[in-house]
Design a protein around this motif. Sequence first.
Motif, PDB file in Angstrom:
ATOM      1  N   ALA A  18      -2.125   1.876  10.745  1.00 52.52           N
ATOM      2  CA  ALA A  18      -0.723   1.827  10.384  1.00 52.52           C
ATOM      3  C   ALA A  18      -0.767  -0.196   9.683  1.00 52.52           C
ATOM      4  CB  ALA A  18       0.163   1.579  11.502  1.00 52.52           C
ATOM      5  N   THR A  19      -1.166  -0.688  10.518  1.00 45.40           N
ATOM      6  CA  THR A  19      -1.074  -2.443  10.412  1.00 45.40           C
ATOM      7  C   THR A  19      -1.732  -2.257   8.665  1.00 45.40           C
ATOM      8  OG1 THR A  19      -1.076  -2.539  12.221  1.00 45.40           O
ATOM      9  CG2 THR A  19      -1.771  -4.523  10.834  1.00 45.40           C
ATOM     10  N   TRP A  20      -3.260  -2.028   8.771  1.00 45.18           N
ATOM     11  CA  TRP A  20      -3.466  -1.879   7.347  1.00 45.18           C
ATOM     12  C   TRP A  20      -3.171  -1.333   6.253  1.00 45.18           C
ATOM     13  CZ3 TRP A  20      -6.324  -5.874   6.186  1.00 45.18           C
ATOM     14  CH2 TRP A  20      -7.687  -6.130   7.046  1.00 45.18           C
ATOM     15  N   GLY A  21      -1.758  -0.137   6.531  1.00 43.05           N
ATOM     16  CA  GLY A  21      -1.347   0.184   5.368  1.00 43.05           C
ATOM     17  C   GLY A  21      -0.188  -0.589   4.935  1.00 43.05           C
ATOM     18  N   ALA A  22       0.244  -1.338   5.819  1.00 42.81           N
ATOM     19  CA  ALA A  22       1.164  -2.446   4.944  1.00 42.81           C
ATOM     20  C   ALA A  22       0.845  -3.248   4.553  1.00 42.81           C
ATOM     21  CB  ALA A  22       2.022  -3.094   6.712  1.00 42.81           C
ATOM     22  N   VAL A  23      -0.606  -3.424   4.715  1.00 41.25           N
ATOM     23  CA  VAL A  23      -1.287  -4.645   3.965  1.00 41.25           C
ATOM     24  C   VAL A  23      -1.197  -3.817   2.539  1.00 41.25           C
ATOM     25  CG1 VAL A  23      -3.247  -5.779   3.649  1.00 41.25           C
ATOM     26  CG2 VAL A  23      -2.184  -5.969   6.286  1.00 41.25           C
ATOM     27  N   PHE A  24      -1.918  -2.308   2.516  1.00 45.61           N
ATOM     28  CA  PHE A  24      -2.477  -2.132   1.265  1.00 45.61           C
ATOM     29  C   PHE A  24      -0.609  -2.363   0.839  1.00 45.61           C
ATOM     30  CE2 PHE A  24      -2.303   1.504  -0.863  1.00 45.61           C
ATOM     31  CZ  PHE A  24      -3.462   1.525  -1.740  1.00 45.61           C
ATOM     32  N   ALA A  67      -7.597 -15.748  -0.123  1.00 44.10           N
ATOM     33  CA  ALA A  67      -6.890 -15.926   0.786  1.00 44.10           C
ATOM     34  C   ALA A  67      -5.583 -15.275  -0.400  1.00 44.10           C
ATOM     35  CB  ALA A  67      -6.321 -17.360  -1.156  1.00 44.10           C
ATOM     36  N   GLU A  68      -5.351 -13.982  -0.717  1.00 41.00           N
ATOM     37  CA  GLU A  68      -3.942 -13.195  -0.842  1.00 41.00           C
ATOM     38  C   GLU A  68      -4.417 -12.368   0.544  1.00 41.00           C
ATOM     39  OE1 GLU A  68      -0.923 -11.116  -3.539  1.00 41.00           O
ATOM     40  OE2 GLU A  68      -3.192 -12.503  -4.995  1.00 41.00           O
ATOM     41  N   ILE A  69      -5.444 -12.213   0.366  1.00 38.19           N
ATOM     42  CA  ILE A  69      -5.779 -10.913   1.538  1.00 38.19           C
ATOM     43  C   ILE A  69      -5.345 -10.951   2.531  1.00 38.19           C
ATOM     44  CG2 ILE A  69      -7.057  -8.956   2.569  1.00 38.19           C
ATOM     45  CD1 ILE A  69      -8.254  -8.604  -0.094  1.00 38.19           C
ATOM     46  N   VAL A  70      -5.846 -12.769   3.238  1.00 43.52           N
ATOM     47  CA  VAL A  70      -5.672 -13.297   4.636  1.00 43.52           C
ATOM     48  C   VAL A  70      -4.285 -13.392   3.821  1.00 43.52           C
ATOM     49  CG1 VAL A  70      -6.429 -15.575   5.637  1.00 43.52           C
ATOM     50  CG2 VAL A  70      -8.095 -13.925   4.327  1.00 43.52           C
ATOM     51  N   GLU A  71      -3.613 -13.964   3.383  1.00 44.24           N
ATOM     52  CA  GLU A  71      -1.614 -14.531   3.859  1.00 44.24           C
ATOM     53  C   GLU A  71      -1.119 -13.081   3.989  1.00 44.24           C
ATOM     54  OE1 GLU A  71       1.487 -16.808   1.167  1.00 44.24           O
ATOM     55  OE2 GLU A  71      -0.444 -15.563   0.040  1.00 44.24           O
ATOM     56  N   VAL A  72      -1.234 -12.197   3.621  1.00 40.39           N
ATOM     57  CA  VAL A  72      -0.398 -10.481   3.775  1.00 40.39           C
ATOM     58  C   VAL A  72      -0.994 -10.362   5.144  1.00 40.39           C
ATOM     59  CG1 VAL A  72      -0.798  -8.666   2.991  1.00 40.39           C
ATOM     60  CG2 VAL A  72      -0.862 -10.782   1.215  1.00 40.39           C
ATOM     61  N   ALA A  93      -9.026 -10.593   9.695  1.00 39.54           N
ATOM     62  CA  ALA A  93      -9.120 -10.771   8.568  1.00 39.54           C
ATOM     63  C   ALA A  93     -10.429 -11.107   8.002  1.00 39.54           C
ATOM     64  CB  ALA A  93      -8.128 -11.498   8.030  1.00 39.54           C
ATOM     65  N   GLY A  94     -11.124 -10.890   9.107  1.00 36.70           N
ATOM     66  CA  GLY A  94     -12.926 -10.548   9.498  1.00 36.70           C
ATOM     67  C   GLY A  94     -13.697  -9.359   8.844  1.00 36.70           C
ATOM     68  N   ARG A  95     -12.309  -8.437   8.730  1.00 35.64           N
ATOM     69  CA  ARG A  95     -12.983  -6.500   7.844  1.00 35.64           C
ATOM     70  C   ARG A  95     -13.424  -6.876   6.643  1.00 35.64           C
ATOM     71  NH1 ARG A  95     -13.651  -2.818  11.184  1.00 35.64           N
ATOM     72  NH2 ARG A  95     -12.514  -2.629  13.577  1.00 35.64           N
ATOM     73  N   VAL A  96     -12.708  -8.243   5.711  1.00 37.22           N
ATOM     74  CA  VAL A  96     -12.379  -8.503   4.385  1.00 37.22           C
ATOM     75  C   VAL A  96     -13.840  -9.012   3.891  1.00 37.22           C
ATOM     76  CG1 VAL A  96     -11.005  -9.203   2.552  1.00 37.22           C
ATOM     77  CG2 VAL A  96     -10.047  -8.710   4.712  1.00 37.22           C
ATOM     78  N   GLU A  97     -14.143  -8.363   3.069  1.00 38.18           N
ATOM     79  CA  GLU A  97     -15.377  -8.883   2.145  1.00 38.18           C
ATOM     80  C   GLU A  97     -15.066  -8.818   1.161  1.00 38.18           C
ATOM     81  OE1 GLU A  97     -19.781  -8.144   1.589  1.00 38.18           O
ATOM     82  OE2 GLU A  97     -18.882  -6.248   2.157  1.00 38.18           O
ATOM     83  N   VAL A  98     -14.825 -10.149   0.638  1.00 38.36           N
ATOM     84  CA  VAL A  98     -14.911 -10.107  -0.622  1.00 38.36           C
ATOM     85  C   VAL A  98     -15.992 -10.540  -1.863  1.00 38.36           C
ATOM     86  CG1 VAL A  98     -13.377 -11.220  -2.566  1.00 38.36           C
ATOM     87  CG2 VAL A  98     -12.127 -10.306  -0.062  1.00 38.36           C
ATOM     88  N   LEU A  99     -16.150 -10.194  -2.713  1.00 41.76           N
ATOM     89  CA  LEU A  99     -17.830 -10.949  -3.617  1.00 41.76           C
ATOM     90  C   LEU A  99     -17.071  -9.672  -4.879  1.00 41.76           C
ATOM     91  CD1 LEU A  99     -19.295  -7.469  -4.096  1.00 41.76           C
ATOM     92  CD2 LEU A  99     -19.457  -8.446  -1.514  1.00 41.76           C
ATOM     93  N   VAL A 100     -18.335 -11.058  -5.643  1.00 41.60           N
ATOM     94  CA  VAL A 100     -17.960 -10.606  -7.613  1.00 41.60           C
ATOM     95  C   VAL A 100     -18.673  -9.695  -7.630  1.00 41.60           C
ATOM     96  CG1 VAL A 100     -18.498 -11.512  -9.410  1.00 41.60           C
ATOM     97  CG2 VAL A 100     -18.332 -12.952  -7.845  1.00 41.60           C
ATOM     98  N   SER A 101     -18.097  -8.125  -8.075  1.00 42.61           N
ATOM     99  CA  SER A 101     -18.988  -6.878  -8.812  1.00 42.61           C
ATOM    100  C   SER A 101     -20.097  -6.993  -9.340  1.00 42.61           C
ATOM    101  CB  SER A 101     -18.332  -5.909  -8.015  1.00 42.61           C
ATOM    102  OG  SER A 101     -17.074  -5.541  -8.958  1.00 42.61           O
TER     103      SER A 101
END
Length: 101
Positions: A18-24, A67-72, A93-101
């Motif tokens: 539910a919490t990640w759904g709110a972020v989504f 930064a935007e994901i962490v802010e949300v 927010a440590g579950r979030v991995e961001v990289l150049v694809s």
Amino acid sequence: MIGGVRARIEQIPADEEATWGAVFAALSLNHRTDWHFHWTGYRKGHADEYSFIEIEAEGEDVEGMRAEIVEVVDHINAVVKRDPLDKMVAIDAGRVEVLVS
């Protein structure tokens, strides 16, 4: 999409759904046309069910996306503290991995 940045939120346990759904919801509202979202569930109906969210965007601004994901996430965690039924749980927010694809 060829190239760009990709965020993955891995192994989201059912109690955080539910919490990640709110972020989504917040991120997809803010980025209706420029980010692409995929949310996939695994082992639905089992005790160890989980999901993951993948977000794709053009460009190479890894730090900007993170930064935007962490802010949300921080904002949603503040909302969690106000949940009158105490059903939502704080997320990391440590579950979030961001990289150049």
